[in-house]
Write a protein that holds these residues in place. Structure first.
Motif, PDB file in Angstrom:
ATOM      1  N   THR A 476       5.883  -3.983   3.597  1.00 45.63           N
ATOM      2  CA  THR A 476       5.489  -5.299   4.086  1.00 45.63           C
ATOM      3  C   THR A 476       6.521  -6.289   3.575  1.00 45.63           C
ATOM      4  O   THR A 476       6.930  -6.213   2.413  1.00 45.63           O
ATOM      5  CB  THR A 476       4.100  -5.687   3.541  1.00 45.63           C
ATOM      6  OG1 THR A 476       3.195  -4.665   3.922  1.00 45.63           O
ATOM      7  CG2 THR A 476       3.642  -7.024   4.110  1.00 45.63           C
ATOM      8  N   ASN A 524       3.364  -1.016   1.630  1.00 41.98           N
ATOM      9  CA  ASN A 524       2.173  -1.579   2.277  1.00 41.98           C
ATOM     10  C   ASN A 524       0.935  -1.587   1.385  1.00 41.98           C
ATOM     11  O   ASN A 524       0.214  -2.579   1.325  1.00 41.98           O
ATOM     12  CB  ASN A 524       1.849  -0.793   3.554  1.00 41.98           C
ATOM     13  CG  ASN A 524       2.861  -1.118   4.645  1.00 41.98           C
ATOM     14  OD1 ASN A 524       3.557  -2.127   4.553  1.00 41.98           O
ATOM     15  ND2 ASN A 524       2.948  -0.258   5.645  1.00 41.98           N
ATOM     16  N   SER A 527       0.513  -4.494  -0.968  1.00 43.36           N
ATOM     17  CA  SER A 527       0.695  -5.848  -0.446  1.00 43.36           C
ATOM     18  C   SER A 527      -0.466  -6.784  -0.803  1.00 43.36           C
ATOM     19  O   SER A 527      -0.282  -7.937  -1.132  1.00 43.36           O
ATOM     20  CB  SER A 527       0.973  -5.784   1.059  1.00 43.36           C
ATOM     21  OG  SER A 527      -0.083  -6.271   1.794  1.00 43.36           O
ATOM     22  N   LEU A 548       3.309 -13.605   3.535  1.00 45.56           N
ATOM     23  CA  LEU A 548       3.742 -12.537   4.435  1.00 45.56           C
ATOM     24  C   LEU A 548       4.798 -13.095   5.372  1.00 45.56           C
ATOM     25  O   LEU A 548       4.552 -14.082   6.063  1.00 45.56           O
ATOM     26  CB  LEU A 548       2.552 -12.040   5.268  1.00 45.56           C
ATOM     27  CG  LEU A 548       1.569 -11.130   4.539  1.00 45.56           C
ATOM     28  CD1 LEU A 548       0.331 -10.908   5.387  1.00 45.56           C
ATOM     29  CD2 LEU A 548       2.231  -9.791   4.217  1.00 45.56           C
TER      30      LEU A 548
END
Ligand code: AMP
Length: 621
Positions: A476, A524, A527, A548
């Motif tokens: 991410t 991921n 995150s 993000l």
């Protein structure tokens, strides 16, 4: 030999126009001048404004009239006072070295006695708008019995404005055997009809194909949701720091509303519409001509005859009701051989109208995506860099401060100083634009799913080829508001992320260290955790934010934190804008809410009448 001399223009006039920078004739001049100089033809010229048509008829008139005699020999009718003054001024300039040339401008909204006095003194060339001309004819204050040439300039505009009857009456006072020269940007049937009515086998000249717009104009359109229109418009303006534009609205109210919003948001803009007094309109036009204004917001009627060179963009904030008007609007840019852009901001339902216009002008539009917030930041940043590079230094004034300035910077390298100067502005753009939403209407809203745009991006939000898109596969991508200006190396940043995010270095992917921010990737499954861990983290007393990166183009419209500006209603926020019109540098928005409030204190009074001083004061404050 000078090319104008070759066309048959005398030496004195060639010298005068050379001073105006006319070195070579424009295409219409090249073709029309020899025909008109013969003096024996009626003439129809289909030509846009800005092609040099004033000289195309003005120069032959100066050759053909007898200036030993002091009675009206030529009558030039045009739709607006603006154009009337422009033509008068142009002819006077061409005739600078010719003796006894008397030109009078006759137009409404000004003192008639002065005009009557000038007529009584004796004139050979009358340049007039139809209403006032008829008034003077009805007062029997002018004798057109010896007029030899009548020019109908911007004939389509005159008819649009309902001058048909006035023109009929005026022309009935001129001799049968005069020659009539008609110029028009478009050739609707009404113009055809008057050409037929007043002319005898006219010589016809079409520059480009019929009804074709100027080839130097690029036509672009953006598809946005109706509610995002104003924000999209500002984004486009911000993406073009050098813009010197005319923005067309459909109604006076819309014109006023947009102008006021822009002024409030700190742009150099003002409105031009029919509810303003002539004096107010003159004032606005003067400021625009002088480039104290960067954006002129106008209705079609008010903008008729506006003849300002170097307009870089025409923006159709609303498409015209009459499609023919599109040509008039876009013709305000790309004058005198320059290039220009005509932009239309539309909603998905209006794509059909664009196709219609394409058919009329015989030219394709390019669909362009509204730039993302970061694209704007980058554009503005480099406009600043360019401005700094080219700034004119007033050595005498600044000299006394230089030693102290140098002293302040003595512990910094050149690179550090430059980075800091650039960051000063860039941080502000970034603060403002980092959560800027994607303003392009969703593809399925646009009826053009998957169509590639000029920038090679796909319309769908998720697929935009943004530098700030989501991370690769298992990672991410995050944004953090710290970068190299905060003295971070990539290694430092890795340490900072691991310590504060409470994750292992192995879970961190690529780190893309920028000046005042950084992008980094995290596996991921880490995150969520990292976002939680970073809450409340500070660096040198500053709140550290991570977000993000994938959200950054399409994320929330709400501003977060201190730099935010909650601009009214549907509007995207706007900071004060510091822009010295026409200075050649980038215009910069003040992206800090606090500063904006302080600065807006410099403004007094309402929208349209607001003067440049507001902006000046702001800059000094
Ligand atoms: P017009 O279409 O007559 O309004 O002219 C548009 C602009 O082009 C005006 O600013 C003129 O001064 C300029 N212009 C006209 N003819 C020439 C020429 N031959 N060379 C350079 N500029 C020109």
């Amino acid at each position: 030999m000078n090319p104008f001399s070759t066309l048959g223009i005398r030496h004195d006039i060639v010298n005068a126009i050379a001073e105006l920078g006319f070195e070579n004739p424009t295409p219409i001049q090249e073709q029309a001048i020899p025909v008109l100089l013969s003096g024996s033809n009626d003439f129809v010229g289909l030509a846009q404004t800005g092609t040099g048509k004033t000289a195309a008829f003005g120069l032959p008139l100066l050759e053909l009239l007898d200036f030993e005699k002091n009675h009206p020999q030529a009558l030039i009718l045009c739709p607006t006072r603006e154009l009337c003054l422009q033509i008068t001024n142009d002819i006077n300039n061409y005739a600078k070295n010719v003796k006894n040339v008397n030109v009078v401008a006759v137009y409404g909204g000004a003192n008639i006695s002065d005009q009557l006095r000038q007529i009584r003194r004796g004139v050979q060339i009358v340049v007039a708008t139809p209403g006032r001309m008829l008034d003077i004819i009805n007062r029997k204050a002018i004798d057109f019995s010896e007029v030899r040439y009548v020019v109908l300039d911007e004939a389509d505009e005159m008819l649009n404005m309902g001058f048909q009857e006035d023109i009929d009456q005026i022309l009935s006072t001129t001799p049968e055997d005069k020659k009539t020269w008609l110029f028009s940007a478009t050739m609707p049937t009404e113009v055809r009809r008057i050409a037929k009515k007043y002319m005898d086998n006219p010589f016809e000249l079409t520059m480009g194909t019929k009804n074709t717009g100027n080839v130097n104009i690029d036509h672009e359109y953006y598809v946005v949701r109706a509610r995002d229109k104003y924000a999209a418009f500002k984004r486009i303006v911000d993406f073009n720091p050098e813009i010197f534009g005319i923005v067309f609205c459909r109604t006076k109210i819309e014109t006023q509303d947009i102008a006021e919003s822009l002024i409030k948001d700190g742009y150099n803009a003002d409105a031009l519409h029919g509810d303003l007094s002539q004096q107010q309109r003159d004032k606005v036009m003067k400021r625009y001509r002088e480039r104290s204004l960067q954006l002129l917001i106008a209705t079609d009627v008010a903008a008729r005859g506006i003849d300002v060179n170097d307009v870089t963009h025409v923006i159709n904030y609303s498409l015209p009701d009459e499609i023919e008007n599109y040509t008039h609007r876009s013709g305000r840019t790309a004058r005198a051989g320059k290039s220009g852009v005509s932009i239309s901001i539309i909603n998905s339902k209006e794509v059909g109208k664009i196709r219609q216009i394409e058919r009329i002008i015989g030219k394709k539009f390019t669909k362009v995506e509204i730039p993302g917030g970061f694209d704007v930041c980058e554009k503005q940043l480099f406009a600043l860099v360019h401005k700094v590079h080219n700034v004119e230094v007033n050595t005498e004034q600044i000299e006394q401060y230089i030693p102290r300035i140098m002293d302040e910077f003595k512990d910094l390298s050149k690179e550090e100083v430059i980075t800091r100067f650039a960051s000063l502005e860039f941080n502000r753009f970034l603060d403002y634009y980092q959560n800027a939403p994607d303003l392009n209407a969703p593809a399925d809203d646009r009826g053009d799913r998957g169509e590639r745009t000029e920038r090679g991006e796909r319309g769908e939000r998720g697929e935009r080829s943004s530098r700030f898109g989501s991370g690769r596969g298992d990672y991410t991508r995050f944004f953090i508001n710290l970068g190299s200006v905060d003295d971070f190396t990539r290694g430092d940043m890795l340490g900072f992320i691991c310590n504060n995010g409470k994750i292992s270095g192995k879970a961190v992917g690529k780190i893309d260290l920028k000046g005042v921010f950084t992008f980094f990737e995290v596996e991921n499954d880490q995150s969520e955790a990292i976002q939680q861990s970073f809450k409340g983290v500070e660096f040198n007393g500053r709140a550290v934010r991570i977000e993000l990166a994938g959200d950054r183009d399409g994320g929330s419209r709400e501003r977060s934190g201190g730099g935010g500006y909650s601009g009214g209603g549907r509007r995207e926020g706007g900071g004060g804008r510091e822009r010295s019109g026409g200075s050649g540098g980038g215009g910069f928005r003040d992206f800090s809410g606090k500063k904006r409030e302080e600065r807006s204190g410099g403004y007094s009074g309402g929208g349209a009448g607001r003067s440049r001083e507001g902006g000046e004061r702001r800059r000094r404050s």
